[in-house]
Design an enzyme around this catalytic site. Structure first.
Site, PDB file in Angstrom:
ATOM      1  N   ASP A   1       0.848  -1.189   0.000  1.00 24.57           N
ATOM      2  CA  ASP A   1       0.000   0.000   0.000  1.00 24.57           C
ATOM      3  C   ASP A   1       0.881   1.236   0.000  1.00 24.57           C
ATOM      4  O   ASP A   1       2.077   1.154   0.271  1.00 24.57           O
ATOM      5  CB  ASP A   1      -0.873   0.027   1.257  1.00 24.57           C
ATOM      6  CG  ASP A   1      -2.099  -0.861   1.117  1.00 24.57           C
ATOM      7  OD1 ASP A   1      -2.413  -1.251  -0.009  1.00 24.57           O
ATOM      8  OD2 ASP A   1      -2.715  -1.171   2.147  1.00 24.57           O
TER       9      ASP A   1
ATOM     10  N   THR B   1      -0.475   4.562   1.453  1.00 26.85           N
ATOM     11  CA  THR B   1      -0.797   5.382   2.608  1.00 26.85           C
ATOM     12  C   THR B   1      -0.383   4.712   3.908  1.00 26.85           C
ATOM     13  O   THR B   1      -0.799   3.600   4.215  1.00 26.85           O
ATOM     14  CB  THR B   1      -2.311   5.669   2.651  1.00 26.85           C
ATOM     15  OG1 THR B   1      -2.696   6.248   1.418  1.00 26.85           O
ATOM     16  CG2 THR B   1      -2.633   6.607   3.801  1.00 26.85           C
TER      17      THR B   1
ATOM     18  N   ASP C   1      -4.646  -2.801   4.920  1.00 28.76           N
ATOM     19  CA  ASP C   1      -5.205  -2.272   6.156  1.00 28.76           C
ATOM     20  C   ASP C   1      -6.723  -2.337   6.200  1.00 28.76           C
ATOM     21  O   ASP C   1      -7.318  -2.268   7.266  1.00 28.76           O
ATOM     22  CB  ASP C   1      -4.746  -0.831   6.393  1.00 28.76           C
ATOM     23  CG  ASP C   1      -5.102   0.087   5.233  1.00 28.76           C
ATOM     24  OD1 ASP C   1      -5.814  -0.359   4.318  1.00 28.76           O
ATOM     25  OD2 ASP C   1      -4.676   1.263   5.245  1.00 28.76           O
TER      26      ASP C   1
END
Length: 1137
Positions: free
Chosen positions: A437, A439, A758
């Site tokens: 990912d 972020t 996440d």
């Protein structure tokens, strides 16, 4: 009033609440109305406030625990030390040795024919001591094994206790929202649930916003169920929040909740029928929906349902043989089977040679008659043969695996890697690709609005409130403050001088910070607009890519506030505010101009763009709020914000380390393609001059799917090798990419893929990956459950550390294999050759047990605790199919075998002349200790001790002592082994068939042992590349089917027929190595039986852990982008591009 709420008697019993939670949908609404009138009255009876919650007084909390129970499932009691000893002694070869030792012991007391019964010879003592010594050695092995299992179980139960403290739930106490450990939740708590949560207790909804729950783990219903006060107010423990948010009053915890009742049955079934290894959620997933329907006699379930569930639990007691293996496990399994075949063949051959030779000599040549004395000879031959089998299988290997994993996991915790599945530790060392990912992993996840576009003006800094028309300013503040999760907040810094704390969804925190920078207060707006006043909420999901909230206007009518991905919002807008704040038509040309002049430049600067809009409805309008398509359209464009999320300063170096280690890093994000490209360039994923692909989700799917829309592996194989950035990706795209890389055969060694995630809908990709990393800070409960390792700091550099530790585990096992196989090969060959030539073995059974079972266990401790070095990140990964024993290792094994065999055979046939001592080969000396055979035994052991130093290096390094002083355990093991050997030789006498040596003989033994260090330098001079590839063994079978770490109950990507063909128990029942390997690894994984029951739920010890559904996510019915996902809000929306 507050005192009355806290101190008055409760007016709802446990049985009453337990019965209430059996109702569903309309029946539940009717039952609440008939019994209490409404939810507020239920709260009153539980002495709690729907808005203020409990006061949190310790006396009140204790009273609730005493009345309604604690939110914990009693842990299954650990196995006793005696139970572990009993399991350790179940090994087939140990049983064979025990029987043989007892027979030998019995025969030693039978007087031999023609001997004076009153005499007592040394030989008779030797025979008596040999049987006892073997039994004592077996007892030591059993004690060591049991103690190891016991200590590891305690250690990992401690690790689980740490995990228990990691998971928390939001509750309202004394009017404040607090995060508490789920085990501390009590009946009467007002809890807040949000997207991605696992519900830790049963409850009744007070207020909800577009709340949808996955109850498949309890009811089997695959579709998410919409929950609300007016349609289905019941929330059940162990279910997932898939969408929306809500507030509910807790009505049942622990064993009284729906999940607790199931687990009570499981515990009861285990008490009656022994340890149950099935997971609770497995039983729940296959239990009919009717099992949980209302039972009007007041019982939780009727007898027939109890019987069905008990039968289900009993039927699924044994795990499937098709359970998946990690990369290392698969290689060790195949290698151990191969070694086992060889060991069994040699053992049988040794027994036959000794017996046939005895018969030929005694009955053929000597013409002796049969007497019972020969039974002892046959038993000795059998004991020696069984000992050869024990020696043949790498006894210390399971212990080495256990120690190495335990040592690494403990150290990894300090490197912010919380390992949930121990296999992932070593699998990560083989990783060839990481799909990360953006972020929070590559970036700091501390977001700030640095640019904005409002009323036709592009602001490169925070605009002053006076520069924006008043009506636009008020609408903007209102939109940001209300249309966001109320758990997203900006709090003062914990330490003076630091930045304010961002709590909750980071994107929303950036917008709230924008409000604060304009000298306004979002909390005042929220106080005027509590969630109870909301008309409707459309929460964020990956299909909407936006979030909307409807509020009533003071003069009548309604206002829809919306935020989301810029292109999505602009497409739905028909008006835009001019520089005076008046709405004007929003033409396609204007939209293109803003796209080119505002959004793309922001994205090129690495900013995440978020657009805000609104729509007003007149007082006379009566909209259908369920018809989202007609509501969220015809919007008025309000603003665009450019949100900066800086790259972590340590990430570029970490990615460079990965690239140097042969690992390809790919960014998979939901951001705009220009933003993703900018960040990837800053991170070092994209480099000028490199040949790479940057695709968005739409283009990616076009390239990999055929005309019918199906993914084709051959098309995917043309894309993924050069793909470095996948932007605007959906969870399905992420899963497709991971699966395609794993299934691809372009790389001969096969790819091993790690994935970070996440969000809830990252679960399919996390489960599909060889190693799934969940974010410990920003990750949802579902993502953490689907993961193998939790990054407690959400930092990419922690993944690099995991790679280093994983490679260290792999190398530690390789080091021990190199050492162990050298010992075994030499001992077996010497035994067979001596049996064929002299009818005896210079290495007695008790001596070989010492070498194999005791010294090797110490060696496993020494070699498995070698600390990792930076050099581990300078070599390429092994991959999925690379042989476990490389040509370099085999060169070392065979090279030292040649040296040791020549030394031992020379001493065997010429030792008496070289040292001027009695000939141990003399038949008259058989069974009695001699200096001749003691020198052989002592030299053999010392050669292994010095070769243990050589085995610290498995990649052809010449300097085998580098870093040895940094490993105190290794030094301690070597020293203790030397001391033990000195004691055995000097005082072993009859027990260990040893005779004391003089100083000269000791010096010769030490010199021959030291020779292995010099011989290693000669071996290193042999070019490895010129050796045949056949010398590399232990290659994992490349069946084209993924072999990965799985859990009981998961779908395994290995066909059942192929798995059974390879792993039939009949093949390995007699193999000590395999049985111990499986047992010891299971100890590390699972805290013994606890793994099979609660491995997936290792996040905490409360009941919500036992009722989750993993396979649900593989269906692809849930679509959400983790990078876009809100992960810590009530009405949250992570709306990054």
């Amino acid at each position: 009033m507050e005192d009355e709420i806290d101190d008055g008697p409760f007016k709802a019993t446990v049985e009453e609440l337990r019965e209430l939670m059996e109702y569903r949908r309309g029946e539940a609404i009717s039952e609440i109305k008939n019994r209490y009138g409404d939810v507020q009255e239920l709260c009153s009876r539980l002495k709690t406030s729907p808005t203020q919650g409990l006061r949190g007084l310790p006396t009140d909390l204790s009273r609730r625990v005493a009345t309604y129970g604690k939110n914990l499932i009693p842990p299954k009691p650990p196995k006793t030390f005696l139970r572990l000893m009993w399991e350790a002694v179940q090994d087939v070869t140990l049983i064979m040795l025990i029987i043989a030792a007892l027979v030998s012991l019995g025969l030693s007391f039978i007087p031999k024919s023609g001997e004076d019964s009153s005499g007592s010879s040394t030989e008779e003592k030797a025979e008596w001591f040999e049987g006892v010594a073997i039994l004592v050695a077996i007892l030591i092995v059993v004690l060591v094994t049991a103690f190891n299992d016991y200590s590891k179980e305690r250690q990992f139960r401690g690790l689980k206790d740490k995990l228990d403290q990691e998971h928390k739930m939001s509750v309202i106490r004394a009017g404040d929202i607090k995060q508490i450990i789920v085990a501390e939740i009590v009946v009467g708590d007002i809890a807040i649930c949000k997207y991605g949560d696992l519900l830790p207790a049963d409850g009744v909804i007070i207020q909800s916003n577009d709340l949808k729950i996955d109850e498949s783990s309890l009811t089997g219903e695959s579709d998410s169920i919409k929950k609300g006060v007016g349609n289905d107010p019941m929330l059940l423990s162990g279910t997932h929040v898939m969408e929306g948010s809500g507030k509910f009053v807790v009505t049942a915890v622990g064993l009284h909740s729906q999940t607790g009742q199931i687990f009570s049955l499981l515990l009861g079934d285990g008490k009656k029928k022994g340890p149950t290894k099935v997971k609770v959620e497995e039983a729940a997933e296959e239990t009919p929906v009717g099992t949980y329907s209302k039972v009007h006699d007041g019982e939780a379930r009727n007898g027939k349902q109890d019987e069905e569930l008990e039968k289900l639990l009993q039927d699924r007691d044994e795990p499937s043989e098709a359970e998946g293996k990690s990369v290392l496990q698969a290689k060790l399994t195949k290698l151990a089977i191969q070694i086992g075949y060889v060991g069994c063949s040699v053992a049988v051959l040794t027994i036959l040679i000794l017996i046939v030779r005895l018969c030929i000599v005694e009955f053929g040549i000597e013409k002796n008659k049969w007497s019972n004395d020969y039974w002892a000879e046959f038993v000795d031959s059998f004991i020696l043969g069984v000992t050869v089998l024990v020696v043949a299988v790498p006894e210390g290997l399971p212990l080495a695996v256990t120690i190495s994993l335990a040592y690494s996991v403990k150290k990894m915790m300090y490197d912010n890697n919380l390992v949930r599945h121990l296999d992932a530790c070593e699998t990560m060392g083989n990783a060839t690709a990481i799909c990360s990912d953006k972020t929070g992993t590559l970036t700091t996840n501390r977001m700030t609005v640095v640019q904005s576009y409002i009323c036709g003006t592009h602001h490169k800094s925070t605009p002053a409130s006076g520069s924006i028309p008043e009506n636009v300013y008020q609408t903007l503040i209102q939109s940001i403050s209300i249309n966001s999760g109320y758990t997203s907040r900006i709090l003062p810094a914990e330490v003076e001088g630091q930045l304010p704390r961002q709590v909750g969804n980071k994107t929303e925190c950036a917008l709230l910070g924008f409000v604060l920078e304009m000298d306004d207060d979002y909390q005042m707006v929220r106080d005027r607009w509590p969630p109870e006043r909301f008309i409707h909420v459309y929460t964020f999901n990956s299909s909407r890519k936006s979030m909307s909230t409807v509020i009533p206007l003071e003069d009548g009518g309604y206002r829809l506030l919306t935020k989301g991905a810029s292109e999505v919002i602009m497409r739905k807008c028909v008006q835009i505010l001019d520089d005076e704040g008046n709405p004007q038509p929003f033409s396609p040309d204007q939209k293109n101009k803003i796209q080119n002049d505002v959004i793309e430049p922001m994205a090129s600067d690495g900013l995440r763009t978020l657009s805000l809009a609104y729509r007003d409805f007149g007082p006379k309008e009566n909209p259908d709020w369920e018809d989202e398509a007609s509501i969220v359209q015809a919007l008025t464009f309000l603003a665009i914000t450019g949100i900066e999320d800086p790259v972590r300063p340590e990430v570029p170096h970490a990615i460079l380390q990965c690239q140097q280690a042969g690992i390809t890093v790919r960014m998979v994000t939901g951001d705009n393609i220009n933003t993703a490209r900018s960040i990837a360039t800053k991170c070092g994923i994209l480099k000028p001059g490199d040949e790479f692909l940057v695709l968005d989700g739409k283009e990616f799917n076009k390239k990999i799917r055929d005309r019918s829309g199906k993914v084709q592996q051959q098309l995917l194989d043309k894309i993924w090798p050069k793909l470095r950035v996948l932007a605007r990706s959906s969870p399905t795209d992420k899963h497709t990419l991971v699966k395609g890389i794993i299934d691809s055969k372009l790389n001969p060694n096969r790819e091993v893929v790690a994935v970070t995630g996440d969000g809830t809908n990252d679960a399919p990709a996390l489960k599909k990956a060889d190693v799934g990393f969940a974010m410990g800070i920003a990750g949802t409960d579902v993502a953490k459950e689907a993961s193998d390792i939790i990054l407690t700091d959400d930092n990419f550099t922690s993944i690099v550390k995991a790679v280093m530790w994983g490679r260290n585990v792999y190398d530690s096992i390789a080091k021990f294999l190199q050492f162990q196989l050298t010992v075994n090969l030499t001992a077996i060959t010497v035994t067979v050759v001596s049996a064929m030539s002299i009818g005896d073995s210079p290495l007695k059974a008790i001596q070989m047990l010492w070498v194999n079972l005791i010294m090797d266990s110490l060696a496993s401790l020494a070699l498995a605790t070698e600390p990792p070095t930076p050099a581990l990140l300078t070599r390429k990964p092994y991959g999925r199919t690379k042989p476990l024993i490389s040509r370099t290792m085999m060169k070392n094994i065979l090279g030292h075998f040649v040296y040791q065999f020549i030394v031992i055979i020379t001493l065997l046939f010429a030792g008496e002349k070289l040292f001027d001592i009695d000939n141990g080969r003399d038949p008259h000396n058989h069974g009695q200790p001699t200096q001749h055979f003691t020198i052989i035994f002592n030299t053999f052991v010392l050669m292994q001790i010095f070769n243990e130093i050589n085995s610290r290096k498995v990649h052809g390094e010449r300097n085998v002592i580098s870093g040895i002083l940094d490993n105190y355990i290794f030094i301690g093991v070597i020293a203790s082994t030397v001391v033990a050997q000195i004691l055995l030789v000097c005082f072993g006498d009859i027990i260990f068939s040893c005779k004391a040596l003089d100083i000269v003989q000791w010096l010769w033994c030490i010199a021959l042992g030291l020779g292995t260090l010099l011989w290693q330098q000669l071996i290193c001079s042999i070019p490895t590349k010129k050796l045949p590839r056949l010398l590399a063994i232990g290659r994992s079978a490349d069946t084209g089917i993924r072999i990965t770490t799985t859990e009981v109950g998961d779908q395994v990507d290995v066909s059942r027929s192929e798995s059974r063909a390879e792993l039939r128990r009949g093949q390995i029942l007699w193999m000590r190595g395999i049985t111990r390997l499986q047992q010891q690894i299971r100890v590390v994984h699972a805290f013994q039986d606890g793994l099979r029951t609660i491995e997936r739920k290792s996040l905490n010890n409360s009941i919500h852990e036992f009722m989750s559904n993993q396979n649900k996510y593989e269906s692809g019915s849930i679509k959400h982008d983790a990078d876009n996902a809100p992960n810590a809000t009530v009405n949250s929306a992570e709306t990054a591009l």
